[in-house]
Design an enzyme around this catalytic site. Structure first.
Site: not given
Ligand code: AMP
Ligand code: MG
Length: 487
Positions: A109, A122, A248-249
């Protein structure tokens, strides 16, 4: 470092994932490595030095047998549906088989952009990486189902958020990364056949006993609902606020997934929110059961094509399962709370006692974690700990008397009961002020406070005099704690 990779996702339908490649880190440096977990996973490679571990767990060097990919998924984020999300800052190295045959995803990650990064970089900053590592390992030590953390590596690159931070990569271990959002992705883009295929894969991987059910997809819905209710009851039992319960989490395995703006409550308040982006308190501590109900309704919707394909009557059965979630959660919650309060046999009076407790804790601003340890101390004849938690000697006295009366229904020796309570009520949790101090030090290059805190939270139940400072909340006048998402 040798992995017994056995990659089963590859070969599943196209569009479900994209090949991925880690960005090259400039100076990969090992921050921490979870030797005990590596042993459990059967990862061999004694003598692999830190420099090599840093290369492997930053994605600089590809371990033999790894076939990196990023998953596509969909999801409801704060109630709004996106049909195309995916691993935007993570990649699956591969699946490994532990010595007991259990299968685990090994994921990096923060390893750089993928096909699903949209506008993101990313990358991950060191703070959120070490926070996920610490909190997930604390959860594991407290018996809360969770993904685990195997390694954290500094990349030597800078990551720009509100300001610039050192970059890092976390290696996450999950029994799988299949989420509610994965099912939503299949339902939104493909159709019944593909949902059936994903459901069959999930059953085979996680719940093989369901394969023989009359309608295995309905049985999967039932199982996942049960696991999510259990999980949220566990979270709430340790004062945990996940912070981003987007679909998605939500892992189908029932493990806690994606430690972003999560934190543990000190003084009890139902509406506790730590996340800076959760302005409306959608994911507040006390709303987690309702949100689980809502998320499981979304899961049921995604499963309906598969459930219907086996038996149209399954649709009504699925609806009944979803409708029953609040009651199902309460049964599980009361069991959890009974254990915390040292109550053995179930009856209606303890349900009233448990419901009444939360109003009392909130009214008196009691530190949630310490309270249950203080009750056990009371059983040992020591009321001091409880007195220091309460504003005055009479506060909660009627509730304590009711609790005592409930205990007396059963002839269990007080000391035995106190020990049983201490075995389920952690004394050491990742306290926000401690976590914050450890992350600030780590960001400036000093890992010692973080390493010390990790050791404490990995041993949550047995009191040690030298750890006294870790057992208390921040002073009452401390600033409100806020957490940020950007892992
Ligand atoms: P999360 O709220 O952490 O579950 O993230 C929600 C979505 O945003 C997921 O699909 C992650 O892969 C994407 N995401 C979050 N931070 C980044 C980042 N720095 N670069 C690319 N994708 C991100
Ligand atoms: Mg997530």
């Amino acid at each position: 470092m040798n992995f017994a990779f056995d990659n089963s996702f590859h070969g599943m339908m196209e569009g479900f994932y994209a090949p991925a490649e880690a960005a090259q880190p400039s100076v990969p440096t090992l921050l921490t490595f979870n030797t005990a977990l590596a042993l459990q996973l059967g990862l061999t490679g004694d003598g692999t030095n830190d420099a090599r571990l840093a290369r492997i767990f930053s994605g600089d060097e590809l371990a033999a047998g790894a076939e990196p990919l990023a998953f596509a998924y969909a999801g409801h984020q704060f109630g709004h549906f996106s049909s195309q999300l995916g691993d935007g800052r993570a990649l699956l190295l591969g699946e490994t088989l532990a010595p007991d045959g259990a299968r685990f995803d090994i994921q990096l990650k923060g390893s750089g952009p993928t096909a699903f990064s949209r506008n993101g970089d990313g990358k991950a900053a060191i703070g959120p990486v070490l926070r996920e590592y610490l909190v997930s390992e604390a959860m594991a030590a407290m018996g809360v189902p969770t993904t685990r953390s195997l390694a954290a590596v500094a990349t030597g690159d800078r990551v720009q958020r509100e300001r610039s931070h050192p970059g890092a990569v976390l290696t996450r271990v999950a029994s799988s990364h299949i989420r509610v959002g994965t099912f939503q992705f299949f339902a939104a883009h493909f159709g019944a056949d593909h949902v059936v295929q994903l459901s069959d894969y999930t059953i085979n991987r996680h719940f093989p006993d369901l394969a023989e059910a009359a309608n295995p997809h309905l049985a999967l819905l039932d199982r996942v609902i049960g696991l999510q209710c259990e999980l949220v009851a566990r979270w709430m039992g340790v004062g945990f606020v996940h912070g981003v319960m987007n679909t998605d989490n939500v892992a189908i395995s029932g493990e806690t997934l994606d430690y972003g703006p999560c934190a543990f409550m000190d003084r009890f308040a139902l509406n506790t929110v730590f996340s800076s982006i959760d302005a409306n308190g959608r994911y507040a501590y006390g709303r987690q059961p309702q949100i689980t109900h809502w998320n499981m309704a979304r899961f049921a919707e995604a499963m309906l094509p598969a459930i219907h394909a086996v038996d149209p009557a399954g649709v009504d059965a699925a609806k009944a399962l979803v409708d029953a979630i609040p009651e199902r959660f309460r049964v599980i919650w009361f069991d959890r709370m009974r254990a915390k309060l040292g109550l053995g046999r179930a009856d209606k009076a303890d349900e009233q006692l448990i419901d009444a407790l939360f109003g009392e804790l909130e009214q008196h601003g009691v530190d949630f974690t310490s309270f249950f340890r203080a009750l056990a101390q009371l059983l040992r004849g020591d009321g001091d700990m409880l007195q220091t938690l309460l504003p005055d000697a009479e506060a909660m006295a009627p509730w304590i008397a009711d609790w005592w009366a409930q205990l007396e229904r059963e002839a269990i020796a007080p000391l035995e009961r106190a020990d049983a309570m201490d075995a389920v009520n952690p004394l050491y949790i990742p306290r926000n002020h401690q976590v914050e101090a450890a992350l600030v030090a780590a960001e400036s290059g000093d890992m010692a406070p973080w390493t010390a805190l990790l050791e404490v939270v990995q041993n949550p139940y047995v009191a040690r005099a030298e750890w006294d400072a870790f057992a208390h909340p921040a002073p009452v006048d401390a600033d409100t704690y806020r957490t940020f998402c950007g892992t």
